[in-house]
Enzyme design. Structure first.
Site, PDB file in Angstrom:
ATOM      1  N   ASP A  26       0.844  -1.073  -0.118  1.00 14.17           N
ATOM      2  CA  ASP A  26       0.081   0.058  -0.042  1.00 14.17           C
ATOM      3  C   ASP A  26       0.758   1.235  -0.175  1.00 14.17           C
ATOM      4  O   ASP A  26       1.921   1.149   0.500  1.00 14.17           O
ATOM      5  CB  ASP A  26      -1.043  -0.102   1.155  1.00 14.17           C
ATOM      6  CG  ASP A  26      -1.977   1.003   1.058  1.00 14.17           C
ATOM      7  OD1 ASP A  26      -2.405   1.155  -0.057  1.00 14.17           O
ATOM      8  OD2 ASP A  26      -2.720   1.164   2.175  1.00 14.17           O
ATOM      9  N   HIS A  43       2.416   3.106  -9.054  1.00 11.31           N
ATOM     10  CA  HIS A  43       2.162   1.664  -9.379  1.00 11.31           C
ATOM     11  C   HIS A  43       3.346   1.155  -9.908  1.00 11.31           C
ATOM     12  O   HIS A  43       3.751   0.222  -9.784  1.00 11.31           O
ATOM     13  CB  HIS A  43       0.706   1.489  -9.832  1.00 11.31           C
ATOM     14  CG  HIS A  43      -0.587   2.091  -9.241  1.00 11.31           C
ATOM     15  ND1 HIS A  43      -0.660   1.678  -7.752  1.00 11.31           N
ATOM     16  CD2 HIS A  43      -1.561   2.829  -9.530  1.00 11.31           C
ATOM     17  CE1 HIS A  43      -1.614   2.214  -7.534  1.00 11.31           C
ATOM     18  NE2 HIS A  43      -2.308   2.939  -8.661  1.00 11.31           N
ATOM     19  N   LEU A 137      11.007 -20.691  -4.818  1.00  8.55           N
ATOM     20  CA  LEU A 137      10.125 -19.554  -4.136  1.00  8.55           C
ATOM     21  C   LEU A 137       8.676 -19.792  -4.780  1.00  8.55           C
ATOM     22  O   LEU A 137       8.651 -19.912  -6.027  1.00  8.55           O
ATOM     23  CB  LEU A 137      10.506 -18.317  -4.071  1.00  8.55           C
ATOM     24  CG  LEU A 137       9.896 -17.160  -3.540  1.00  8.55           C
ATOM     25  CD1 LEU A 137       9.425 -16.910  -2.227  1.00  8.55           C
ATOM     26  CD2 LEU A 137      10.122 -15.779  -4.400  1.00  8.55           C
TER      27      LEU A 137
HETATM   28  C1  IPE Z   1      -5.357  -2.941   0.085  1.00  4.20           C
HETATM   29  O1  IPE Z   1      -5.032  -1.337  -0.284  1.00  4.20           O
HETATM   30  C2  IPE Z   1      -5.409  -3.495  -1.360  1.00  4.20           C
HETATM   31  C3  IPE Z   1      -4.144  -3.549  -1.941  1.00  4.20           C
HETATM   32  C4  IPE Z   1      -2.878  -3.269  -1.792  1.00  4.20           C
HETATM   33  C5  IPE Z   1      -4.293  -4.303  -3.114  1.00  4.20           C
HETATM   34  P1  IPE Z   1      -6.383  -0.426  -0.312  1.00  4.20           P
HETATM   35  O2  IPE Z   1      -5.510   1.023  -0.623  1.00  4.20           O
HETATM   36  O3  IPE Z   1      -7.302  -0.687  -1.397  1.00  4.20           O
HETATM   37  O4  IPE Z   1      -6.842  -0.398   0.840  1.00  4.20           O
HETATM   38  P2  IPE Z   1      -7.966   0.735   1.729  1.00  4.20           P
HETATM   39  O5  IPE Z   1      -8.979   0.645   0.813  1.00  4.20           O
HETATM   40  O6  IPE Z   1      -7.135   1.870   2.253  1.00  4.20           O
HETATM   41  O7  IPE Z   1      -8.484  -0.271   2.920  1.00  4.20           O
HETATM   42  C1  IPE Z   2      -1.805   0.069  -3.504  1.00  4.51           C
HETATM   43  O1  IPE Z   2      -1.354   1.587  -3.255  1.00  4.51           O
HETATM   44  C2  IPE Z   2      -1.895  -0.276  -4.685  1.00  4.51           C
HETATM   45  C3  IPE Z   2      -3.232  -0.930  -5.030  1.00  4.51           C
HETATM   46  C4  IPE Z   2      -4.412  -0.903  -4.074  1.00  4.51           C
HETATM   47  C5  IPE Z   2      -3.375  -1.221  -6.495  1.00  4.51           C
HETATM   48  P1  IPE Z   2      -2.644   2.590  -3.137  1.00  4.51           P
HETATM   49  O2  IPE Z   2      -3.023   2.967  -4.689  1.00  4.51           O
HETATM   50  O3  IPE Z   2      -3.972   2.182  -2.494  1.00  4.51           O
HETATM   51  O4  IPE Z   2      -2.006   4.043  -2.669  1.00  4.51           O
HETATM   52  P2  IPE Z   2      -2.296   4.881  -1.730  1.00  4.51           P
HETATM   53  O5  IPE Z   2      -2.814   4.138  -0.395  1.00  4.51           O
HETATM   54  O6  IPE Z   2      -3.536   5.482  -2.295  1.00  4.51           O
HETATM   55  O7  IPE Z   2      -1.421   5.747  -1.526  1.00  4.51           O
HETATM   56 MG    MG Z   3      -4.004   2.543  -0.624  1.00  3.04          MG
END
Ligand code: IPE
Ligand code: IPE
Ligand code: MG
Length: 255
Positions: A26, A43, A137
């Site tokens: 995240d 990303h 792995l």
């Molecule tokens: C969780 O991250 C899902 C992934 C990393 C794929 P999110 O950014 O979607 O989670 P929430 O919405 O903050 O809980």
């Molecule tokens: C996690 O990073 C990746 C996915 C959920 C695909 P985020 O896109 O949720 O990044 P933040 O949380 O908005 O910074």
């Molecule tokens: Mg996020």
């Protein structure tokens, strides 16, 4: 049958090196926004981090690495971001599958694949088949994955496939149909990006997993950060319901 014992049915053997690490990657969006870049740039950088973490896991003899890439709730994001994420996923599959195979890595994807475009499904199938016998792995991507979806789909499969299933069926009857039944339960869960929640990741399997949260954003998560998480894991006492005294006396289970 599930790989490794169920942490609620028996006490699993544990060591100082986690066998299975599961990560919620995240913070990509915030990493990009901090640099006045579009979220997708975060990303893209996140994919680079994945490469580094795979390498570090191999060097540390970790057997299973599971990464949450796209949740069943991430479809709620703006269409632009979802489309870009899908393109990125497809591109990464195209580029990396042969490399994973060359490095002896077994590749798996868990999640409801039916929502993905056919090209993505095709690459996943090719990748899983090509790498099925590799043992160095096991690298799993959770894509369109949700912990509740997983329990529900397992329940449906169990009910469809078992005739005469008793009403008081056991954990094992269900667990074999969970999408990660090929792996032991995670020893260490890591979430980057500062949020302290599970966001519908491996709900069933995290029953006794050690949880580690860091403010570091996923694109900044490097070998040193992984080392810190493992060091934190090594300081935990995994009691699985027992007392500390029992563990110090080497008692594995009462009675
Ligand atoms: C969780 O991250 C899902 C992934 C990393 C794929 P999110 O950014 O979607 O989670 P929430 O919405 O903050 O809980
Ligand atoms: C996690 O990073 C990746 C996915 C959920 C695909 P985020 O896109 O949720 O990044 P933040 O949380 O908005 O910074
Ligand atoms: Mg996020």
């Amino acid at each position: 049958m599930p790989q490794g014992p169920s942490s609620t049915r028996e006490i699993p053997e544990t060591g100082s090196i986690p066998k299975h690490i599961a990560i919620i990657m995240d913070g990509n969006g915030r990493w990009a926004q901090n640099r006045y870049l579009p979220r997708i740039a975060g990303h893209k950088q996140g994919v680079e981090t994945v490469r580094g973490v795979i390498k570090s896991c191999i060097e540390r003899n970790i057997s299973y690495l599971t990464l949450f890439a796209f949740s069943s709730e991430n479809w709620r994001r703006p269409t632009d971001e979802v489309t870009s994420l899908m393109q990125l996923f497809l591109g990464a599959l195209e580029q990396e599958i042969t490399k994973l195979h060359e490095n002896g890595i077994r590749f798996k994807v868990i999640g409801d694949l039916s929502k993905f475009e056919s090209k993505i499904i095709e690459f996943i199938q090719i990748g899983e088949q090509l790498t099925a016998e590799n043992t160095r792995l096991t690298f799993t991507i959770a894509a369109n994955y949700g912990g509740r979806w997983d329990i529900m789909q397992a329940m449906r499969k169990m009910m469809a496939q078992s005739t005469n299933l008793p009403l008081n069926f056991e954990e094992e009857n269900l667990a074999q149909y969970l999408s990660m039944s090929y792996a032991p339960e995670p020893d260490l869960f890591i979430r980057t990006g500062g949020e302290c929640r599970v966001s519908n990741f491996l709900l069933w399997q995290l029953a006794y997993t050690e949880l580690y949260f860091t403010n570091t954003l996923w694109p900044d998560f490097d070998e040193h950060e992984l080392e810190l998480a493992i060091q934190s894991y090594q300081q935990r006492e995994r009691r699985f319901g027992r007392t500390s005294e029992q563990i110090q006396m080497g008692i594995s289970a009462e009675g």
